[in-house]
Design an enzyme around this catalytic site. Structure first.
Site, PDB file in Angstrom:
ATOM      1  N   TYR A 165      65.141  31.073  43.102  1.00  0.00           N
ATOM      2  CA  TYR A 165      65.233  29.803  42.373  1.00  0.00           C
ATOM      3  C   TYR A 165      65.000  28.645  43.327  1.00  0.00           C
ATOM      4  CZ  TYR A 165      70.175  30.149  43.987  1.00  0.00           C
ATOM      5  OH  TYR A 165      71.324  30.314  44.728  1.00  0.00           O
TER       6      TYR A 165
ATOM      7  N   LYS B  44      68.626  18.775  46.814  1.00  0.00           N
ATOM      8  CA  LYS B  44      69.889  18.061  46.993  1.00  0.00           C
ATOM      9  C   LYS B  44      69.764  16.730  46.257  1.00  0.00           C
ATOM     10  CE  LYS B  44      72.066  20.935  49.849  1.00  0.00           C
ATOM     11  NZ  LYS B  44      72.018  20.958  51.301  1.00  0.00           N
TER      12      LYS B  44
HETATM   13  O1  76R Z   1      71.456  30.252  58.275  1.00  0.00           O
HETATM   14  C1  76R Z   1      72.650  30.595  58.410  1.00  0.00           C
HETATM   15  O2  76R Z   1      73.068  31.714  58.107  1.00  0.00           O
HETATM   16  C2  76R Z   1      73.596  29.562  58.962  1.00  0.00           C
HETATM   17  C3  76R Z   1      74.413  28.882  57.969  1.00  0.00           C
HETATM   18  C4  76R Z   1      73.640  28.415  56.746  1.00  0.00           C
HETATM   19  C5  76R Z   1      72.822  27.295  56.605  1.00  0.00           C
HETATM   20  C6  76R Z   1      72.481  26.258  57.643  1.00  0.00           C
HETATM   21  C7  76R Z   1      73.644  29.087  55.476  1.00  0.00           C
HETATM   22  C8  76R Z   1      74.317  30.279  55.228  1.00  0.00           C
HETATM   23  N1  76R Z   1      72.890  28.367  54.587  1.00  0.00           N
HETATM   24  C9  76R Z   1      72.356  27.286  55.253  1.00  0.00           C
HETATM   25  C10 76R Z   1      71.487  26.328  54.722  1.00  0.00           C
HETATM   26 MN1  76R Z   1      72.675  28.746  52.591  1.00  0.00          MN
HETATM   27  N2  76R Z   1      72.384  29.207  50.676  1.00  0.00           N
HETATM   28  C11 76R Z   1      71.861  28.351  49.718  1.00  0.00           C
HETATM   29  C12 76R Z   1      72.020  28.961  48.433  1.00  0.00           C
HETATM   30  O3  76R Z   1      73.149  28.603  44.771  1.00  0.00           O
HETATM   31  C13 76R Z   1      73.537  27.712  45.564  1.00  0.00           C
HETATM   32  O4  76R Z   1      74.628  27.089  45.353  1.00  0.00           O
HETATM   33  C14 76R Z   1      72.713  27.317  46.755  1.00  0.00           C
HETATM   34  C15 76R Z   1      71.645  28.303  47.124  1.00  0.00           C
HETATM   35  C16 76R Z   1      72.621  30.198  48.625  1.00  0.00           C
HETATM   36  C17 76R Z   1      72.981  31.219  47.572  1.00  0.00           C
HETATM   37  C18 76R Z   1      72.831  30.337  50.049  1.00  0.00           C
HETATM   38  C19 76R Z   1      73.402  31.459  50.636  1.00  0.00           C
HETATM   39  N3  76R Z   1      71.574  27.041  52.394  1.00  0.00           N
HETATM   40  C20 76R Z   1      71.134  26.242  53.393  1.00  0.00           C
HETATM   41  C21 76R Z   1      70.265  25.221  52.834  1.00  0.00           C
HETATM   42  C22 76R Z   1      69.550  24.131  53.624  1.00  0.00           C
HETATM   43  C23 76R Z   1      70.374  22.879  53.493  1.00  0.00           C
HETATM   44  C24 76R Z   1      69.907  21.708  54.308  1.00  0.00           C
HETATM   45  O5  76R Z   1      69.212  21.884  55.339  1.00  0.00           O
HETATM   46  O6  76R Z   1      70.300  20.575  53.933  1.00  0.00           O
HETATM   47  C25 76R Z   1      70.206  25.453  51.474  1.00  0.00           C
HETATM   48  C26 76R Z   1      69.395  24.673  50.446  1.00  0.00           C
HETATM   49  C27 76R Z   1      71.042  26.579  51.212  1.00  0.00           C
HETATM   50  C28 76R Z   1      71.268  27.119  49.944  1.00  0.00           C
HETATM   51  N4  76R Z   1      73.712  30.508  52.892  1.00  0.00           N
HETATM   52  C29 76R Z   1      74.231  30.999  54.071  1.00  0.00           C
HETATM   53  C30 76R Z   1      73.775  31.532  51.956  1.00  0.00           C
HETATM   54  C31 76R Z   1      74.371  32.703  52.589  1.00  0.00           C
HETATM   55  C32 76R Z   1      74.597  34.045  51.885  1.00  0.00           C
HETATM   56  C33 76R Z   1      74.645  32.359  53.887  1.00  0.00           C
HETATM   57  C34 76R Z   1      75.274  33.236  54.953  1.00  0.00           C
HETATM   58  C35 76R Z   1      74.218  34.006  55.687  1.00  0.00           C
HETATM   59  C36 76R Z   1      74.831  35.006  56.651  1.00  0.00           C
HETATM   60  O7  76R Z   1      75.437  34.548  57.621  1.00  0.00           O
HETATM   61  O8  76R Z   1      74.685  36.219  56.402  1.00  0.00           O
END
Ligand code: 76R
Length: 275
Positions: free
Chosen positions: A170, A174
């Site tokens: 999907y 922001k």
């Molecule tokens: O990359 C990393 O693992 C470090 C921490 C991390 C960042 C920086 C992280 C971890 N995310 C990051 C950035 Mn995420 N993420 C999403 C979604 O459905 C929703 O509500 C949002 C969609 C999911 C499901 C998800 C999952 N993340 C981001 C960004 C960039 C934001 C920016 O730069 O402003 C977005 C848009 C975003 C959205 N995130 C994790 C996950 C998961 C499962 C992790 C843990 C990964 C792991 O450590 O195994």
């Protein structure tokens, strides 16, 4: 016109990613005779093999669930020229008017601007763990940190996606403009603090969800593409629901359409979509 191939469009960092979802025009397909159908399928199978054998290219194939789409590809390429050429060929490989685009999304793998820097980590070792700078323990922790970060950067920028069976995609952005809910008007420190909370929840899904966040600001109509892989689709429901309560998603995120695909070999996809 020139016979020369265009220069590769390889970015300074990261890969180009295209999510390509199609509907199959069964009416047009049934007009082909048996031999033409076999030729069309062979054509696509050969192209898939060619892309997978290309250095710097990765291709995932999906049977898409629900009538939103039938056939799906996720194409990752170092070179945007190659990505573009492959994408056009994928759309036509089964013949004219067989595949109709249902949805597409262009993005790039990216590093996060909120990742802990080495300096921040070194400082936390002193302040939180009481390890003085320059001591062997401090150095040891820093070396481990560097190794961890090198792997983490590689996974984010140049991921090798595993063949987990279920895929959820999907797009999201922001929020900007709503009073008090403009992510881009927050200070870096505020955003970093909020992202730490997000990552903390994310990490509890380790092993159950593999996430790839690809950036699309300036490339497509949303700011990120979210690709999740899982063994159990219940985990898509679980993580997306849980994250809705986290401030970053609750207050600042808008989502587009959701797509579910099953990662399968091409011959099984052909059977599944009745080609
Ligand atoms: O990359 C990393 O693992 C470090 C921490 C991390 C960042 C920086 C992280 C971890 N995310 C990051 C950035 Mn995420 N993420 C999403 C979604 O459905 C929703 O509500 C949002 C969609 C999911 C499901 C998800 C999952 N993340 C981001 C960004 C960039 C934001 C920016 O730069 O402003 C977005 C848009 C975003 C959205 N995130 C994790 C996950 C998961 C499962 C992790 C843990 C990964 C792991 O450590 O195994």
């Amino acid at each position: 016109m020139t016979d020369q191939l265009p220069d590769a469009l390889v970015s300074a960092e990261g890969w180009h990613v295209q999510h390509l979802f199609y509907k199959i025009e069964h009416g047009a397909w049934t007009l082909l005779d048996r031999a033409e159908q076999v030729e069309a399928k062979t054509n696509l199978a050969e192209l898939v093999a060619e892309i997978r054998a290309t250095e710097g290219a990765q291709l995932l194939t999906f049977a898409m669930v629900s009538p939103k789409a039938d056939l799906g590809f996720m194409l990752l390429c170092a070179d945007l020229q190659k990505s573009n050429a492959f994408e056009k060929r994928l759309s036509l490989a089964l013949g004219a008017d067989i595949l109709t685009p249902a949805y597409s999304f262009l993005s790039m793998t990216e590093r996060s601007e909120y990742t802990t820097s080495e300096a921040e980590y070194a400082e936390s070792l002193v302040k939180e763990d009481g390890l003085a700078a320059g001591t062997p323990e401090h150095e040891e922790k820093l070396t481990a940190f560097r190794e961890r970060m090198a792997k983490y950067m590689k996974d984010r920028l140049y991921p090798v996606l595993p063949p987990w069976p279920a895929m959820c995609f999907y797009p999201m952005s922001k929020r900007r403009g709503t009073a008090g809910q403009n992510w881009y008007a927050l200070s870096f420190e505020e955003r970093k603090k909020l992202m730490l909370g997000h990552a903390k929840i994310g990490r509890t899904w380790h092993g159950k969800i593999l996430q790839l966040i690809t950036g699309s600001t300036g490339l497509d109509d949303w700011e990120w593409g979210v690709t999740l892989l899982a063994h159990d689709p219940l985990n898509f429901k679980g993580i997306v629901y849980e994250m809705r309560f986290d401030a970053v998603s609750a207050q600042y995120a808008d989502f587009g359409e959701f797509f579910i695909g099953l990662q399968l070999p091409l011959d099984e996809i052909f059977r599944r979509v009745l080609l």
